[in-house]
Write a protein that holds these residues in place. Structure first.
Motif, PDB file in Angstrom:
ATOM      1  N   ALA A 155       8.117  -6.922  -7.743  1.00 40.58           N
ATOM      2  CA  ALA A 155       8.205  -5.461  -7.695  1.00 40.58           C
ATOM      3  C   ALA A 155       8.619  -4.906  -9.054  1.00 40.58           C
ATOM      4  O   ALA A 155       8.083  -3.885  -9.513  1.00 40.58           O
ATOM      5  N   HIS A 207       6.216  -2.477 -11.217  1.00 42.78           N
ATOM      6  CA  HIS A 207       6.702  -1.147 -11.582  1.00 42.78           C
ATOM      7  C   HIS A 207       6.614  -0.939 -13.094  1.00 42.78           C
ATOM      8  O   HIS A 207       6.191   0.125 -13.559  1.00 42.78           O
ATOM      9  N   LEU A 242      11.580   6.341  -8.849  1.00 39.75           N
ATOM     10  CA  LEU A 242      11.949   5.322  -7.869  1.00 39.75           C
ATOM     11  C   LEU A 242      12.684   6.006  -6.722  1.00 39.75           C
ATOM     12  O   LEU A 242      13.656   6.733  -6.943  1.00 39.75           O
ATOM     13  N   LEU A 246       9.905  -1.968  -2.966  1.00 38.33           N
ATOM     14  CA  LEU A 246       9.539  -0.962  -3.975  1.00 38.33           C
ATOM     15  C   LEU A 246       9.000   0.256  -3.248  1.00 38.33           C
ATOM     16  O   LEU A 246       8.144   0.155  -2.378  1.00 38.33           O
TER      17      LEU A 246
END
Length: 265
Positions: free
Chosen positions: A172, A176, A188, A205
């Motif tokens: 994740a 990202h 986020l 995520l």
């Protein structure tokens, strides 16, 4: 009872027609209210449902709330296809056009700044879920012959789970970072509670990315290309949406004096 003015979004004037089949909340087609180079996309809703007291009761009715949210989102989606809208909160309602214009007057500078920043951009959402079942052994472990065997098997299971979650979080983090390099901005969000979202697995995520509309296809292809990299993970791409996460209107989301009610989406 008289009708109230329901406001979906603020945008700049646009020439393209919305989809003919789009109807808004309570079945009323959306219209436009102009003020100083801005457009409020509005509809008319019944006071018996959207005045302050009945609205408060309705917001506790999940069926009503879900239907209203779908109708609201349908208008926002139609706007997103032809322009850059700034969506207002669900059930932002004013007594009349004068109240809507007062709100637009009060927040005019903020609306113009935000529209300048978001013009030609859309939001994409990416979620990653890790399935707990992936950490289970392919075969059922043999029945422990002793307390020592039981503890050993338990340690192995715990280690497999820890390694799986660690791997998921690393994936994740890498994804990202890659998506941030291919987006103009990112947010986020707190991981979703699986009991509330009804999604299986742990959400590792939950992010939104601001992407120029012209680069959306490439961004979507980038996400699709990594979906098979980790068999234990489920990568979900949603969008393109209006740039909810980047509008920056939360702190300035108090309605003008003419407002009847406003509920968070």
């Amino acid at each position: 009872m008289s009708g109230l003015r329901y406001v979906y979004a603020i945008c700049r004037p646009f020439d393209a027609a919305l989809q003919a089949q789009v109807t808004g909340v309570d079945g009323a087609p959306p219209g436009q209210l102009s003020h100083h180079g801005l457009i409020a996309v509005v509809g008319t809703v019944p006071e018996q449902d959207f005045a302050e007291e009945p609205l408060r009761r309705h917001l506790e009715d999940l069926d009503w709330l879900s239907a209203t949210a779908r109708a609201h989102q349908a208008v926002i989606d139609a706007l997103t296809a032809v322009t850059t809208p700034l969506p207002l909160r669900l059930a932002t309602v004013f007594r009349d056009d004068a109240g809507v214009r007062a709100m637009m007057e009060e927040r005019e500078s903020s609306f113009h700044r935000t529209l300048d920043r978001l013009d030609g951009r859309v939001e994409w959402g990416v979620k990653i879920h890790a399935e707990a079942e992936a950490a289970r052994p392919a075969q059922e472990p043999q029945k422990a012959a002793s307390g020592r065997d039981y503890l050993r098997q338990r340690r192995q299971r715990n280690k497999a789970h820890e390694e799986m979650w660690e791997s998921a979080e690393k994936f994740a983090h890498r994804l990202h970072g890659l998506l941030c390099e291919n987006a103009e901005d990112a947010r986020l969000h707190a991981p979703q509670n699986s009991a509330l979202s009804r999604e299986s697995g742990r959400n590792v995520l939950n992010a939104s990315y601001l992407v120029p509309r012209s680069e959306s296809e490439a961004f979507a292809e980038l996400v699709e290309g990594v979906k098979g990299d980790e068999s234990a993970l489920r990568v979900e791409l949603t969008g393109p949406w209006a740039a909810y996460s980047f509008a920056g209107l939360e702190a300035d989301d108090e309605a003008a004096d003419g407002a009847v009610g406003e509920a968070g989406l």
